[in-house]
Design an enzyme around this catalytic site. Structure first.
Site, PDB file in Angstrom:
ATOM      1  N   ASP A  53      -1.672 -35.521  24.995  1.00  0.00           N
ATOM      2  CA  ASP A  53      -0.544 -36.445  24.970  1.00  0.00           C
ATOM      3  C   ASP A  53       0.769 -35.739  24.643  1.00  0.00           C
ATOM      4  O   ASP A  53       0.780 -34.599  24.178  1.00  0.00           O
ATOM      5  CB  ASP A  53      -0.780 -37.532  23.924  1.00  0.00           C
ATOM      6  N   TYR A 111     -11.098 -30.131  18.130  1.00  0.00           N
ATOM      7  CA  TYR A 111      -9.715 -30.463  17.800  1.00  0.00           C
ATOM      8  C   TYR A 111      -9.484 -30.289  16.305  1.00  0.00           C
ATOM      9  O   TYR A 111     -10.400 -30.445  15.492  1.00  0.00           O
ATOM     10  CB  TYR A 111      -9.407 -31.924  18.144  1.00  0.00           C
TER      11      TYR A 111
END
Length: 246
Positions: A53, A111
């Site tokens: 994003d 992540y």
């Protein structure tokens, strides 16, 4: 025809995310494709392991592309890093088999999310962490994280609306480590839904603050209602660390 794999590092704060958007030149994919055109004279579309994003960072994003170029991987590496903006770095260029696909061959991802947890904010890490001044109960957060491990339908912890695609994912590991004022969340799984890491982190933080009960994890996994989970934390603290391949 060569099939080239790129391993990419980037600071996402100036960009609208990974995916090319029309005529905008503010995406990671668009910047790399522009330099590849300079390098090869070919109109190349790179395939990323997945989208990140706007504002999200990466240490180990992976992409691949096809080219007729006779340049060696080292020559490609040097050219790309010479002409890309300095907040996008190609860490590795490797020629792969014709069948390699950065997205479809990925078996998992790791992540990180960073939280600056102190009454005093940080000047240095403000673009790469989320500032939380409230005291956090780390033990409660770790117990809540354990409930997320395994295979579940995570649509209630995502920004997705109804979708025909499967929203079942497997989380293999969640670690929460404290180093001074910095909290480091690590998530490892076979895949993650849109904004899933940011919503999971927001939920764990609200449990740590006492705003949500630990049982909210079981409730959202069961009822799949996004509004019952925690807030979506900002993109600034999120990093794609690594993409795994068999």
């Amino acid at each position: 025809m060569k099939n080239i794999k790129l391993t990419i590092e980037y600071d996402g704060r100036r960009y609208l995310g990974w995916q090319r958007l029309g005529s905008s030149d503010k995406t990671i994919q668009g910047k790399i494709e522009s330099v590849l055109f300079q390098m090869t004279g070919e109109k190349i579309e790179i395939i990323g392991s997945g989208r990140t994003d706007a504002g999200t960072h990466a240490r180990g994003q992976v992409a691949n592309f096809k080219t007729e170029s006779e340049l060696s991987p080292l020559e490609m590496l040097n050219f790309l890093n010479r002409y890309l903006p300095n907040d996008i770095v190609i860490k590795d260029v490797t020629e792969m088999s014709e069948r390699f696909h950065a997205r479809y061959n990925a078996s998992g991802k790791q992540y990180s999310y960073y939280v600056w947890n102190d009454v005093i904010p940080t000047a240095f890490y403000r673009h790469h962490s989320f500032y939380v001044p409230q005291e956090l109960n780390l033990e409660k957060m770790e117990k809540a994280a354990e409930k997320l491990l395994g295979t579940h339908d995570f649509i209630g912890f995502s920004a997705l609306k109804k979708t025909k695609k499967s929203t079942v994912r497997k989380i293999e590991e969640i670690r929460i480590e404290k180093n001074g004022a910095m909290l480091h969340f690590t998530f490892i799984g076979n895949g993650f839904l849109h904004k899933m890491i940011r919503i999971l982190t927001g939920t764990l933080l609200e449990i740590g603050m006492g705003k949500l009960d630990i049982n909210i994890i079981d409730e959202v996994l069961a009822n799949k209602i996004r509004q019952d989970a925690g807030e979506t934390v900002p993109a600034a603290g999120l990093f794609l660390d690594e993409v795994f391949y068999e």
